[in-house]
Design a protein around this motif. Structure first.
Motif, PDB file in Angstrom:
ATOM      1  N   CYS A 357      52.904  59.393  56.848  1.00  0.00           N
ATOM      2  CA  CYS A 357      51.217  60.039  55.607  1.00  0.00           C
ATOM      3  C   CYS A 357      51.799  61.619  55.642  1.00  0.00           C
ATOM      4  N   GLN A 359      49.969  63.647  54.083  1.00  0.00           N
ATOM      5  CA  GLN A 359      48.538  64.223  53.891  1.00  0.00           C
ATOM      6  C   GLN A 359      48.546  65.283  55.015  1.00  0.00           C
ATOM      7  N   THR A 360      48.768  63.652  56.472  1.00  0.00           N
ATOM      8  CA  THR A 360      48.463  64.487  58.032  1.00  0.00           C
ATOM      9  C   THR A 360      49.792  64.442  58.565  1.00  0.00           C
ATOM     10  N   ALA A 362      51.521  62.492  59.906  1.00  0.00           N
ATOM     11  CA  ALA A 362      51.420  60.908  61.413  1.00  0.00           C
ATOM     12  C   ALA A 362      52.183  59.812  61.045  1.00  0.00           C
TER      13      ALA A 362
END
Length: 591
Positions: A357, A359-360, A362
Motif C-alpha cells: 500500500c 499510503q502505509t 504495508a
C-alpha cells in the motif's frame, strides 16, 4: 511354392491330381480301407476354405467346390460348363497367361485379379497345376485360390497410416523425407535446382485454444485442400505436424519458388470456412534452395524452418533463407529444448514479489513470478524463455503449472501458521484464457488447494484481453462472479478501446513499468500515469504501479492517487522461504 502357399495346399494339389487320374481310369480312388467314391472325394474337397476349381484345357469349368461358392458367390450348378474367363476375369483371355505358364512348366503360382458375382474385384493368390492322363497328356487345369483382398487392404491401410497424415490425407513426415531424398537424387543427376518451402499458419493455435481441436482440425483440412489446389504437378505437398506444411518443388530456382509462395499466400487470401465459422488464416513461409542452402534434406529443411520463423517474427509472408538468419538460432533451439526438459523435470520455480500500500507501506499481496535456473546457464531471464514458450505452444501448460504451484504455496504458508494479507496475484496468459472450460479449471485448482477464490488475483495483459474481447469478457465475468479478483496488467501498452474497458469485469489496473521508469523526468510518461490513475478512479478501479525503484517515484505515485506499488524499491522477487521470512508474520489465530 511351399513357402508361398503352405504345405497343405501343395498336398491338396497332389491328392487332387491323383483323384483326377483315378476317376479317369476307374471312377474311384482306393484308400487304405477301401475305395473312396467320387461323391466322398467332392465332400472332402468341399471342406477346404480355399476355392478349388478344375477347368478343361479350353477353359470350361468342370469342378467347383464349396470354397469357390463362398468366395465368388455362384453355386456349382450355375458355373459348370461355363467359360472361366467370362465368369471370373474382368478382361477377356486374362486367365490364359498363367494357364499357359502352368502347361509349360507343370504349375504356376502368383496373384490374380478376379471378380465375384456382385462384380467386386478380388485379389486372389492362385496355385495352378496341370492334371495329366496316364499318357502324360494335359487333361485339365486345377486352381487352388485364396482370397487375399482383405489382407491386402489391411496391408494398404497400415502403409497409409505409416506414410500419410490421417487428417488431411497428405504425405506425412516419413513419406516427405523419402520423396525429398528422391528429388535431391534426381536434381543431383540432372544438375537442376530444388526448393523446399516450410509453411506455418499464423495464430492457428488461437483457433485451437478458443474453438477446440475439432474446429482446428476442420480448418487444417480446408487449408490443406486449398494448398493442394494451388500446386502443380512437380510440386509435392506434405503435412509435417500440427499446422506445419512443406512443399518440395523440383526443378525450381528462386524465381519459381517465389511464384509458388505467392500462390500459397493467395490460396489463403479469403477466410477459411469451417463448421459455420470463418477464420482469417495467414501464413509464414521459409524457403531454402538446393544446392545454395544445403546438399541434403536435413539441411534444407532446417534452413527453410529458420527462414519461416524469421518471416513469422516479421508478421508473415515469405522469406528466403540467408546465412545471417542462423546467428543465434542454434542457441534459441537449444534453449527451447532445455526449457521443455526443465518443465518436464520439475526444474522451474516460482518467486514472489511484494505488493504494498503506497499510503502505509504495508503488504497487501504478492505476485507469483516464473523463474528458471539452468545448471549450465544459471538464471535464465523470462524475457528470453517466455517468447520461446509462446512460439512453441507451451504457455498454456506453463500457466496451468504456475497457477497450481502458487495455490499450493499459499496453502503451505497458511498451514504453517503464517498470515498472508491481501491477495496472491497470478498471471493468466491469453492462450489460457482461450482454452475451453478455463473458468471451471481455475476454480477447480483453487478448490483442490483448499483456497477461497477471494484470496487470488488473476492478472491478464491488456493485449491478451483484446485478442478476443467478447470471449475475455465472458470468461472474466464467470471468474469474478466466483470470487476471484481481476487485474489488467501492462495497462497503457496495448490498443484497448475504452468502450470495451468499461465492460471488462476488472478490479484493478496495473501501470506498465515503461511509464513508471521515466515518469520523474519525462512529462509524457508523467501525463500517461496521471491519466491512467484518474481514469481508473472514475471507473471505480484500484491502481497498482509496477517497476517502482525509487522513493521519489513512490511519493509521486501516492500524491497522484495510486493505491499500490511493487518494484525493487520494496523488494525483488525471491523464493518462498525468503519471502515468508521478510514479509509474513504468524497468523494470530494460530498463536
Amino acid at each position: 511354392m511351399r513357402n508361398t502357399f503352405g504345405s497343405f495346399r501343395w498336398r491338396a494339389a497332389q491328392r487332387f491330381r491323383a483323384q483326377c487320374r483315378g476317376q479317369c481310369n476307374t471312377g474311384a480312388v482306393t484308400g487304405r480301407s477301401g475305395p473312396i467314391s467320387a461323391r466322398e472325394q467332392a465332400a472332402l474337397l468341399d471342406m477346404a476354405r480355399d476355392a478349388i476349381i478344375v477347368r478343361d484345357i479350353a477353359g470350361a469349368i468342370q469342378f467347383w467346390n464349396k470354397g469357390a461358392e463362398r468366395i465368388y458367390g455362384w453355386a456349382a450348378h450355375e458355373v459348370l460348363g461355363r467359360d472361366i474367363d467370362e465368369l471370373l476375369y474382368p478382361a477377356a483371355g486374362a486367365s490364359w497367361p498363367p494357364a499357359a505358364a502352368a502347361l509349360a512348366r507343370g504349375e504356376w503360382s502368383g496373384e490374380l485379379v478376379q471378380r465375384n458375382r456382385a462384380g467386386a474385384l478380388l485379389n486372389i493368390e492362385a496355385h495352378i497345376s496341370v492334371v495329366r492322363d496316364d499318357e502324360r497328356r494335359p487333361k485339365a487345369i486345377l486352381s487352388i485360390n485364396t482370397d487375399v483382398t482383405e489382407r491386402k487392404a489391411s496391408v494398404e491401410r497400415i502403409r497409409t497410416l505409416a506414410l500419410y497424415d490421417t487428417l488431411t490425407g497428405l504425405p506425412n513426415r516419413t513419406l516427405f523425407a523419402d520423396r525429398l531424398n528422391q528429388a535431391l537424387a534426381a536434381a543431383g543427376r540432372g544438375g537442376q535446382g530444388l526448393a523446399v518451402l516450410f509453411i506455418d499458419l499464423n495464430r492457428f493455435k488461437e483457433i485451437n485454444d478458443t474453438q477446440g481441436h475439432g474446429m482446428g482440425d476442420a480448418v487444417l483440412v480446408q487449408v490443406a485442400q486449398r494448398f493442394a489446389a494451388a500446386l502443380r504437378g512437380q510440386e509435392t505437398l506434405a503435412r509435417l505436424a500440427g499446422d506445419e506444411f512443406v512443399v518440395i518443388a523440383q526443378p525450381a530456382d528462386q524465381q519459381s519458388a517465389e511464384a509458388i509462395a505467392a500462390r500459397l499466400e493467395r490460396a489463403l487470401a479469403e477466410p477459411v470456412a469451417a463448421r459455420n465459422h470463418t477464420f482469417s488464416v495467414g501464413l509464414s513461409i521459409g524457403i531454402a534452395l538446393y544446392p545454395q542452402h544445403g546438399a541434403n534434406g536435413d539441411d534444407l529443411l532446417r534452413c527453410a524452418d529458420i527462414a519461416m520463423y524469421r518471416a513469422k517474427a516479421l508478421g508473415g509472408g515469405h522469406l528466403f533463407y540467408q546465412a545471417a538468419m542462423s546467428e543465434g538460432m542454434a542457441e534459441r533451439m537449444e534453449l527451447a529444448k532445455d526449457l521443455t526438459r526443465a518443465f518436464g523435470a520439475g526444474e522451474l520455480q516460482l518467486h514472489y514479489q511484494p505488493q504494498v500500500c503506497l499510503q502505509t507501506g504495508a503488504l497487501v499481496g504478492a505476485e507469483a513470478l516464473l523463474r528458471w535456473h539452468d545448471a549450465e546457464r544459471g538464471w535464465v531471464s523470462p524475457a528470453s524463455f517466455i517468447p520461446i514458450a509462446e512460439s512453441r505452444g507451451m504457455i498454456a501448460a506453463l500457466g496451468g503449472w504456475v497457477l497450481r504451484a502458487a495455490c499450493r504455496q499459499l496453502r503451505e504458508w497458511r498451514d504453517g501458521g503464517l498470515s498472508f494479507p491481501g491477495r496472491l496475484s497470478i498471471n493468466l496468459a491469453a492462450q489460457q484464457l482461450g482454452q475451453a472450460g478455463i473458468a471451471d479449471s481455475i476454480q477447480q485448482i483453487a478448490a483442490a488447494a483448499g483456497l477461497d477464490p477471494g484470496c487470488l488475483e488473476l492478472e491478464l495483459t491488456e493485449s491478451g484481453v483484446m485478442d478476443n474481447v467478447e470471449r475475455a469478457i465472458a470468461t472474466l465475468a464467470t471468474l469474478k462472479q466466483a470470487g476471484f479478483s481481476i487485474a489488467i496488467d501492462d495497462f497503457g501498452t496495448g490498443y484497448s478501446s475504452l468502450a470495451y474497458l468499461k465492460r471488462l469485469p476488472a478490479d484493478k489496473l496495473k501501470i506498465d513499468i515503461s511509464f513508471v521508469r521515466e515518469m520523474l523526468t519525462d512529462r509524457h510518461d508523467y501525463t500517461i500515469v496521471n491519466t491512467i490513475i484518474g481514469m481508473a478512479r472514475n471507473l471505480g478501479l484500484k491502481v497498482i504501479a509496477e517497476g517502482v525503484e525509487q522513493g521519489p517515484q513512490a511519493q509521486l505515485l501516492s500524491a497522484l492517487g495510486c493505491d499500490e506499488a511493487q518494484g525493487y524499491h520494496y523488494g525483488r522477487p525471491v523464493p518462498p522461504a525468503e519471502f515468508a521470512q521478510a514479509w509474513l508474520a504468524p497468523d494470530p489465530a494460530t498463536v
